[in-house]
Design an enzyme around this catalytic site. Sequence first.
Site, PDB file in Angstrom:
ATOM      1  N   HIS A  17      -8.602 -44.182  17.299  1.00 11.64           N
ATOM      2  CA  HIS A  17      -9.302 -44.036  18.592  1.00 11.64           C
ATOM      3  C   HIS A  17     -10.701 -43.457  18.375  1.00 11.64           C
ATOM      4  CE1 HIS A  17      -5.028 -43.431  20.403  1.00 11.64           C
ATOM      5  NE2 HIS A  17      -5.452 -44.613  20.793  1.00 11.64           N
ATOM      6  N   LYS A  41       5.800 -42.976  31.787  1.00 11.61           N
ATOM      7  CA  LYS A  41       6.159 -42.516  30.444  1.00 11.61           C
ATOM      8  C   LYS A  41       6.371 -41.006  30.460  1.00 11.61           C
ATOM      9  CE  LYS A  41       3.295 -45.954  28.028  1.00 11.61           C
ATOM     10  NZ  LYS A  41       2.181 -46.103  27.071  1.00 11.61           N
ATOM     11  N   ARG A  90      -6.184 -53.684  16.882  1.00 13.29           N
ATOM     12  CA  ARG A  90      -5.791 -53.312  15.517  1.00 13.29           C
ATOM     13  C   ARG A  90      -5.345 -54.525  14.716  1.00 13.29           C
ATOM     14  NH1 ARG A  90      -1.603 -48.919  17.514  1.00 13.29           N
ATOM     15  NH2 ARG A  90      -1.304 -50.741  18.841  1.00 13.29           N
ATOM     16  N   SER A 128      -0.348 -43.994  18.149  1.00  8.94           N
ATOM     17  CA  SER A 128       0.082 -42.684  18.626  1.00  8.94           C
ATOM     18  C   SER A 128       1.604 -42.541  18.496  1.00  8.94           C
ATOM     19  CB  SER A 128      -0.327 -42.489  20.087  1.00  8.94           C
ATOM     20  OG  SER A 128      -1.724 -42.556  20.209  1.00  8.94           O
TER      21      SER A 128
HETATM   22  O1  PNS Z   1      -3.447 -46.570  25.338  1.00  7.15           O
HETATM   23  P1  PNS Z   1      -2.714 -47.580  26.152  1.00  7.15           P
HETATM   24  O2  PNS Z   1      -1.419 -47.003  26.684  1.00  7.15           O
HETATM   25  O3  PNS Z   1      -2.514 -48.878  25.420  1.00  7.15           O
HETATM   26  O4  PNS Z   1      -3.654 -47.909  27.442  1.00  7.15           O
HETATM   27  C1  PNS Z   1      -3.237 -48.817  28.431  1.00  7.15           C
HETATM   28  C2  PNS Z   1      -4.173 -48.794  29.650  1.00  7.15           C
HETATM   29  C3  PNS Z   1      -4.407 -47.382  30.138  1.00  7.15           C
HETATM   30  C4  PNS Z   1      -5.491 -49.422  29.284  1.00  7.15           C
HETATM   31  C5  PNS Z   1      -3.514 -49.667  30.759  1.00  7.15           C
HETATM   32  O5  PNS Z   1      -2.155 -49.335  30.861  1.00  7.15           O
HETATM   33  C6  PNS Z   1      -4.149 -49.485  32.131  1.00  7.15           C
HETATM   34  O6  PNS Z   1      -5.298 -49.804  32.331  1.00  7.15           O
HETATM   35  N1  PNS Z   1      -3.358 -48.939  33.078  1.00  7.15           N
HETATM   36  C7  PNS Z   1      -3.820 -48.668  34.442  1.00  7.15           C
HETATM   37  C8  PNS Z   1      -3.147 -49.620  35.443  1.00  7.15           C
HETATM   38  C9  PNS Z   1      -3.874 -50.948  35.409  1.00  7.15           C
HETATM   39  O7  PNS Z   1      -4.991 -51.066  35.848  1.00  7.15           O
HETATM   40  N2  PNS Z   1      -3.231 -51.983  34.802  1.00  7.15           N
HETATM   41  C10 PNS Z   1      -3.936 -53.261  34.621  1.00  7.15           C
HETATM   42  C11 PNS Z   1      -3.362 -54.332  35.419  1.00  7.15           C
HETATM   43  S1  PNS Z   1      -1.865 -54.859  34.643  1.00  7.15           S
END
Ligand code: PNS
Length: 160
Positions: A17, A41, A90, A128
Amino acid sequence: MKRAIYPGSFDPVTLGHIDIIKRAAAIFDEVVVSVLCNHGKSPLFSVEERVNILKEVTKDITNVTIDSFDGLLVDHALERNADAVIRGLRAVTDFEYELQLAQTNRKLCDRVDTIFLTTGLDYAYISSSIVKEVASFGGDISKFVPPYVAQLVYAKYQNQ
Ligand code: PNS
């Protein structure tokens, strides 16, 4: 002035990150690293803890700020007047989900574009979840997270 949002769970933030944050900060005038308040979560660190950890590990990068958000990313991106969303890739396995996320976000709001940065090869295998699994068994996570973060992760497992 171009502002990017780098959203994620960051539970905990890894060297992968941080590599993405540094590289995004070299491209954009401002990078807002935003922690998702993911109610579904059960994270190791609270949102407040993750925000504070991110502040500490990015304190030397002057154009990076830390925020958190609840709800849709596109709404947060619009609120923060972001020009782009940054996500790290990644491996090919990340691509399908990331493409779906980026395309959904563009359907929800066509002003929100996603820019992918490929994770540095040294960090491509780090996640993570793996960091937490290794630490939960007392393994060495010093190659995956900064020393400050490693200390906090071990402390969490010692207190469980
Ligand atoms: O680090 P991560 O868990 O892979 O991040 C995921 C993240 C935060 C980018 C994604 O879950 C997100 O944007 N969540 C907010 C809800 C949303 O807008 N979802 C997109 C439409 S499905």
